[in-house]
Design a protein around this motif. Structure first.
Motif, mmCIF file in Angstrom:
data_model
loop_
_atom_site.group_PDB
_atom_site.id
_atom_site.type_symbol
_atom_site.label_atom_id
_atom_site.label_comp_id
_atom_site.label_asym_id
_atom_site.label_seq_id
_atom_site.Cartn_x
_atom_site.Cartn_y
_atom_site.Cartn_z
ATOM 1 N N ASP A 294 -1.442 5.348 0.297
ATOM 2 C CA ASP A 294 -0.399 5.929 1.140
ATOM 3 C C ASP A 294 -0.910 7.232 1.737
ATOM 4 O O ASP A 294 -1.752 7.908 1.128
ATOM 5 C CB ASP A 294 0.866 6.183 0.314
ATOM 6 N N CYS A 295 -0.392 7.591 2.905
ATOM 7 C CA CYS A 295 -0.779 8.870 3.499
ATOM 8 C C CYS A 295 -0.244 10.039 2.686
ATOM 9 O O CYS A 295 -0.783 11.146 2.745
ATOM 10 C CB CYS A 295 -0.306 8.951 4.945
ATOM 11 N N ASP A 296 0.810 9.806 1.913
ATOM 12 C CA ASP A 296 1.361 10.825 1.010
ATOM 13 C C ASP A 296 0.783 10.584 -0.382
ATOM 14 O O ASP A 296 1.351 9.858 -1.193
ATOM 15 C CB ASP A 296 2.886 10.737 0.991
ATOM 16 N N ALA A 297 -0.344 11.212 -0.654
ATOM 17 C CA ALA A 297 -1.060 10.962 -1.908
ATOM 18 C C ALA A 297 -0.244 11.385 -3.121
ATOM 19 O O ALA A 297 -0.262 10.714 -4.160
ATOM 20 C CB ALA A 297 -2.404 11.689 -1.896
ATOM 21 N N ASP A 298 0.481 12.497 -3.010
ATOM 22 C CA ASP A 298 1.264 12.975 -4.155
ATOM 23 C C ASP A 298 2.381 11.999 -4.502
ATOM 24 O O ASP A 298 2.636 11.714 -5.680
ATOM 25 C CB ASP A 298 1.842 14.357 -3.860
ATOM 26 N N ALA A 299 3.064 11.484 -3.483
ATOM 27 C CA ALA A 299 4.147 10.530 -3.728
ATOM 28 C C ALA A 299 3.601 9.233 -4.300
ATOM 29 O O ALA A 299 4.204 8.630 -5.192
ATOM 30 C CB ALA A 299 4.920 10.261 -2.440
ATOM 31 N N ALA A 300 2.443 8.796 -3.814
ATOM 32 C CA ALA A 300 1.823 7.585 -4.355
ATOM 33 C C ALA A 300 1.426 7.796 -5.811
ATOM 34 O O ALA A 300 1.598 6.900 -6.648
ATOM 35 C CB ALA A 300 0.611 7.197 -3.518
ATOM 36 N N ALA A 301 0.901 8.977 -6.120
ATOM 37 C CA ALA A 301 0.512 9.277 -7.498
ATOM 38 C C ALA A 301 1.725 9.276 -8.421
ATOM 39 O O ALA A 301 1.634 8.848 -9.577
ATOM 40 C CB ALA A 301 -0.201 10.626 -7.552
ATOM 41 N N ALA A 302 2.862 9.729 -7.908
ATOM 42 C CA ALA A 302 4.084 9.728 -8.718
ATOM 43 C C ALA A 302 4.515 8.310 -9.048
ATOM 44 O O ALA A 302 4.950 8.019 -10.169
ATOM 45 C CB ALA A 302 5.200 10.469 -7.983
ATOM 46 N N VAL A 303 4.387 7.394 -8.084
ATOM 47 C CA VAL A 303 4.728 5.991 -8.344
ATOM 48 C C VAL A 303 3.742 5.385 -9.341
ATOM 49 O O VAL A 303 4.130 4.644 -10.250
ATOM 50 C CB VAL A 303 4.747 5.178 -7.035
#
Length: 261
Positions: A44-53
């Protein structure tokens, strides 16, 4: 091939990559694939949000890793492909879920929204398929699921580029499916066409069609009584990724509760 008495869907030992994995259908698909035993790569372009998932998946015993990806960037895809090859050595499933829906109309001045829409929705899916097929051809098998939309099946005032981009994805899916099967590879490529699903993109849709009134009024215009849930689409994606769908390829499956019937 499945055998009698085996679990309905078991992806243990397989590696699945999901674009747009930080939210919406991509997030739901990532959870579904992980619950079935796959190691899931959340892109995902939002690495932090992807890491949270990814953390959520691992917290309940699943296997997941996250990585930043701009799907419209060939260089980013090359880096992701190298990472997958080095870290996992295989890619069994790709879900091209990343996408945008921007307001535009045929005849509008400028091509800015058109170019951005096609770069992410179409070129992003094509670049993903190119990387995935490199792994799948060597393995002789695999499954790719491309997210199209029921918007590709009808005219879309104020969302012309979006509908056109999703129609292009469906055609790329059919062409790629025929090519790989005729080349002797057991690689299945299908397109899923969701209707109105309650995601962040649905919020964009409500804004685009605010002339209709409230979100409830938009739902009344675009659905048969209710919008869908990301998990409902994820269940279809999971099925198409599995051996249970071994004879399904090159098709477009609409999941919109008969809204486009």
């Amino acid at each position: 091939m499945t055998v009698p008495g085996s679990p309905w869907i078991d992806l243990t030992g397989r590696v699945a990559a999901v674009t747009g994995a930080a939210s919406g259908i991509g997030r739901a698909a990532s959870h579904a694939l992980a619950n079935a035993g796959a190691t899931v790569l959340l892109l995902d372009c939002d690495a932090d949000a992807a890491a949270a998932v990814a953390w959520q998946i691992c917290d309940v015993g699943g296997r997941a890793e996250a990585r930043a990806l701009d799907v419209a960037s060939a260089a980013d895809w090359q880096e992701v492909g190298d990472w997958i090859g080095t870290s996992f050595g295989r890619l069994d499933v790709l879900v091209n879920s990343a996408g945008v829906a921007l307001k535009d109309s045929v005849g509008d001045a400028g091509l800015t929204n058109y170019h951005r829409t096609f770069a992410i929705n179409v070129e992003g899916s094509l670049l993903g398929m190119e990387v995935a097929l490199g792994f799948m051809r060597r393995a002789g098998k695999g499954a790719i699921i491309n997210l199209s939309s029921s918007a590709s099946l009808r005219g879309n005032p104020m969302m012309a580029s979006y509908g056109a981009s999703k129609a292009a994805i469906a055609h790329l899916t059919r062409s790629a499916a025929v090519e790989v099967l005729r080349a002797g590879h057991d690689i299945r490529i299908n397109a899923v066409h969701p209707g109105l699903i309650e995601t962040a993109m649905a919020g964009d849709l409500y804004k685009i069609y605010d002339r209709l009134g409230s979100p409830d009024a938009v739902r009344a215009a675009f659905t048969t009584g209710r919008s869908g849930r990301p998990e409902e689409v994820a269940d279809l994606i999971l099925f198409l990724a599995s051996d249970r769908a071994s004879y399904i390829s090159g098709t477009s499956i609409v999941i919109d509760r008969a809204a486009s019937a």
